[in-house]
Structures are given as structure tokens and as C-alpha cells.
Write an enzyme that holds these catalytic residues in place. Structure first.
Site, short mmCIF file in Angstrom:
data_model
loop_
_atom_site.label_atom_id
_atom_site.label_comp_id
_atom_site.label_asym_id
_atom_site.label_seq_id
_atom_site.Cartn_x
_atom_site.Cartn_y
_atom_site.Cartn_z
N TYR A 44 8.88 -7.05 2.53
CA TYR A 44 7.97 -6.97 1.37
C TYR A 44 7.24 -8.31 1.20
CZ TYR A 44 6.08 -6.37 -3.30
OH TYR A 44 5.21 -6.30 -4.38
N LYS A 56 3.13 -9.22 1.47
CA LYS A 56 2.34 -9.84 0.40
C LYS A 56 1.78 -11.19 0.85
CE LYS A 56 2.34 -6.51 -2.60
NZ LYS A 56 1.09 -5.86 -3.06
P1 NDP Z 1 4.07 1.64 -9.28
O1 NDP Z 1 5.14 2.18 -8.40
O2 NDP Z 1 4.18 1.89 -10.75
O3 NDP Z 1 2.63 2.13 -8.77
C1 NDP Z 1 2.32 2.09 -7.40
C2 NDP Z 1 1.06 2.91 -7.16
O4 NDP Z 1 0.76 2.83 -5.76
C3 NDP Z 1 1.23 4.36 -7.52
O5 NDP Z 1 0.06 4.81 -8.15
C4 NDP Z 1 1.38 5.05 -6.16
O6 NDP Z 1 0.81 6.34 -6.23
C5 NDP Z 1 0.51 4.14 -5.30
N1 NDP Z 1 0.81 4.27 -3.88
C6 NDP Z 1 1.94 3.94 -3.24
N2 NDP Z 1 1.84 4.24 -1.93
C7 NDP Z 1 0.59 4.76 -1.75
C8 NDP Z 1 -0.11 5.26 -0.63
N3 NDP Z 1 0.44 5.27 0.59
N4 NDP Z 1 -1.38 5.73 -0.80
C9 NDP Z 1 -1.95 5.71 -2.03
N5 NDP Z 1 -1.33 5.25 -3.13
C10 NDP Z 1 -0.07 4.79 -2.98
O7 NDP Z 1 4.06 0.07 -8.99
P2 NDP Z 1 3.16 -1.14 -9.55
O8 NDP Z 1 2.10 -0.64 -10.45
O9 NDP Z 1 4.08 -2.16 -10.04
O10 NDP Z 1 2.54 -1.66 -8.19
C11 NDP Z 1 1.16 -1.85 -7.98
C12 NDP Z 1 0.96 -3.04 -7.07
O11 NDP Z 1 1.46 -4.22 -7.71
C13 NDP Z 1 1.69 -2.96 -5.73
O12 NDP Z 1 0.85 -3.45 -4.71
C14 NDP Z 1 2.88 -3.91 -5.91
O13 NDP Z 1 3.33 -4.44 -4.70
C15 NDP Z 1 2.26 -4.95 -6.81
N6 NDP Z 1 3.18 -5.77 -7.57
C16 NDP Z 1 4.08 -5.21 -8.44
C17 NDP Z 1 4.94 -6.01 -9.16
C18 NDP Z 1 5.99 -5.46 -10.06
O14 NDP Z 1 6.94 -6.21 -10.43
N7 NDP Z 1 5.89 -4.22 -10.52
C19 NDP Z 1 4.88 -7.47 -9.05
C20 NDP Z 1 3.91 -7.95 -8.11
C21 NDP Z 1 3.08 -7.13 -7.42
P3 NDP Z 1 1.34 7.65 -5.46
O15 NDP Z 1 2.83 7.52 -5.35
O16 NDP Z 1 0.89 8.76 -6.35
O17 NDP Z 1 0.63 7.64 -4.16
C1 8X3 Z 2 7.06 -7.55 -6.98
C2 8X3 Z 2 7.78 -8.66 -7.67
O1 8X3 Z 2 9.68 -10.32 -7.48
O2 8X3 Z 2 10.13 -8.05 -6.78
O3 8X3 Z 2 6.05 -8.01 -6.16
O4 8X3 Z 2 8.77 -9.50 -5.44
S1 8X3 Z 2 9.15 -9.14 -6.79
#
Ligand code: NDP
Ligand code: 8X3
Length: 257
Positions: free
Chosen positions: A156, A160
């Protein structure tokens, strides 16, 4: 009072069915920005379109495909006529917290293909249109995991870090144009992220945010909105955003500490 610079724009948001992507779609809609919403769960996209078009004076198109599927993305874009002003590469996920020596290959493939190749696919397909119009803004959702690495997060974190490198190189490739390239790097945000990482184990997911106040999706959406809403000469490259209770990937202060 902040000027509204995105009213009437078209934004393509990947991963809009949940979390940060959905909150960004809602905030952009409130600002009068038309939307093209991507995700695999089409029912959720349809419901979001219904509520956003009812609540705001905007148009919403649905792009229900997997960002890993380059042919599906290509096909969708070949039929899309209106210009895209903003691309938010948000779709992404973590799978598992296993150490490198016993991690699941499938988990690695899913993370690499979604978090890296998904961003590559969408950027490769949409950036030529922005370059040709000499306007546009690409915002990639990175992570604190793109700035540091932690045990159990090898792949992961690697994905990133790749998003960070790709964002910086994309800015340089578009040097001399008016296309902006930015990244947002959040720490802990309570979304469906941990439930996906722990493969549906809600108790383990809840533990991540236990006895501390994490960020919520709206916190990140507000930052994305701030970045795209800067005057056209301002290009924010990256923003690292923690909840106040977090100081690094591994340093999280809990109420009972
Ligand atoms: P969620 O799981 O709530 O949302 C993730 C979204 O990504 C969903 O809408 C899902 O939709 C979509 N998704 C996943 N795989 C695919 C795919 N193959 N094609 C199209 N859509 C896809 O997580 P977050 O909102 O937290 O995550 C959003 C972003 O933020 C990610 O890139 C994550 O790495 C990043 N992030 C999150 C953090 C956290 O702590 N939550 C911290 C730092 C970064 P569906 O399943 O319907 O396809
Ligand atoms: C998601 C946040 O701390 O799990 O990007 O990597 S952490």
C-alpha cells in the site's frame, strides 16, 4: 468570502460511491459543478445522481467501470463529448496488513492495479484533452503512506509513493501549460477504507478509529475543493493532512493512552 471558480465546470471523480470521492462529489455539486462519477457499484452511483440532480442545478453522468479496466475507460471516454475541467483520481484501497514474507499475492495485485495503474489509466486518457485546451486540473489522492512507510503496509505504501512520484512527474510533463496538477495526502480518515482493508471485518476496522477522533471524508473534500478553487495561476502541489490526534502513520494518540 471565497470566490466560486468551479461553477459550470465538469469534474470527473473516480471512486465516488463512498468516502472521500462521494463527499467531494457532494461539495462540488453544491458549488454548481457538473459531475462525471465513477465507481464499480452502479446502484450507489445512480442514487447519488438522483439526489444531487434533485438538490442542485447540475448534470451528473455516470461512469460505472473499474479503473483497472483500461479498455472500459477508453470506451467510456471515446463517447464523452464535453470537456473535463477537473479530474480527481481518488479510487483506491488497501488490502490486508500482512508482512511482505506472508502477504497475499492477490492483495498486492489489487492494490498495484487500482492505486497505481488506475491513476495512470485515467490520467493518460484525460490529460491530452486538458493539454489540448490548455486548461484543467488533475488532483490525485495520495496518502501519508506516500510520504512514510509502516510495517504491514509495504505494498500500500509503495503504491502511494508511486502516486506521489507520478503526480510530480505529471506536473513536469505539463510544464509550460496552464494545466494544474495537485495531490492531497491524508492520514486517518474514517470511511469504508478500513472495512475494505480488513475484508469486511467491521470490528477490526472500528479499532483503527477507536478512542481517537479521525478525519472524516468531508475534511478531505473541503481541501480538494480549496485546491481546485484557487485562482488559475496557483498550483498547490501537495497537502499532508492529519487528525490532531495523529503525528505520523504509527503515532496515534488514544484517549486511554
Ligand atoms: P472508501 O473505501 O470509502 O472509498 C473508496 C472508493 O474507491 C469507493 O468509491 C470505491 O468504489 C472506489 N474504488 C475502489 N476500487 C475501485 C476500482 N477498481 N474502480 C473504481 N473505483 C474503485 O475509501 P476512502 O474514501 O477512504 O479512499 C479514497 C482514497 O483515499 C483512496 O485512494 C485511499 O487510498 C485514499 N486515502 C484514504 C485514507 C483513509 O484513511 N481513509 C487516508 C489516505 C488516503 P467501488 O467499490 O464502488 O468501486
Ligand atoms: C490510508 C492511511 O495510515 O492507513 O492511506 O496508510 S494509512
Amino acid at each position: 468570502m471565497m470566490k466560486n471558480r468551479i461553477e459550470g465546470n465538469w469534474a470527473f471523480i473516480t471512486g465516488a460511491t463512498a468516502g472521500i470521492g462521494k463527499a467531494t462529489a457532494e461539495l462540488f455539486a453544491e458549488a454548481g459543478c457538473h459531475l462525471i462519477l465513477n465507481g464499480r457499484r452502479e446502484n450507489r452511483l445512480k442514487e447519488l445522481k438522483r439526489t444531487l440532480e434533485a438538490d442542485y442545478n447540475i448534470n451528473v453522468k455516470l461512469a460505472a467501470f473499474d479503473v483497472r479496466d483500461r479498455d472500459a475507460a477508453k470506451q467510456f471516454l471515446s463517447f464523452l463529448e464535453q470537456p473535463i475541467d477537473i479530474l480527481v483520481n481518488n479510487a483506491g484501497l488497501a488490502k490486508g496488513v500482512d508482512a511482505v514474507f506472508d502477504a497475499q499475492y492477490d492483495d498486492w495485485d489489487t492494490m498495484v492495479d487500482t492505486n497505481i495503474k488506475g491513476v495512470l489509466n485515467m490520467t493518460r486518457l484525460i490529460s491530452p484533452r486538458m493539454k489540448e485546451r490548455n486548461v484543467g486540473h488533475i488532483i490525485n489522492i495520495g496518502s501519508i503512506a506516500g510520504h512514510e512507510s509502516y510495517p504491514g503496509g509495504s505494498v500500500y505504501c509503495a503504491t502511494k509513493h508511486a502516486v506521489k512520484a507520478f503526480t510530480e512527474a505529471t506536473k513536469k510533463d505539463l510544464h509550460g501549460t496552464n494545466v494544474r496538477v495537485s495531490m492531497v495526502s491524508p492520514g486517518l480518515v474514517e470511511t469504508e477504507f478500513s472495512e475494505v482493508r480488513f475484508k469486511g471485518d467491521a470490528d477490526r476496522a472500528d479499532e483503527v478509529y477507536e478512542d481517537m477522533e479521525p478525519l472524516v471524508a468531508e475534511d478531505i473534500a473541503e481541501i480538494v475543493h480549496f485546491i481546485v478553487n484557487r485562482p488559475p495561476h496557483v498550483n498547490i502541489m501537495d497537502t499532508i493532512v492529519f487528525p490532531v490526534a495523529q503525528s505520523s502513520s504509527m503515532m496515534v494518540s488514544r484517549d486511554n493512552d
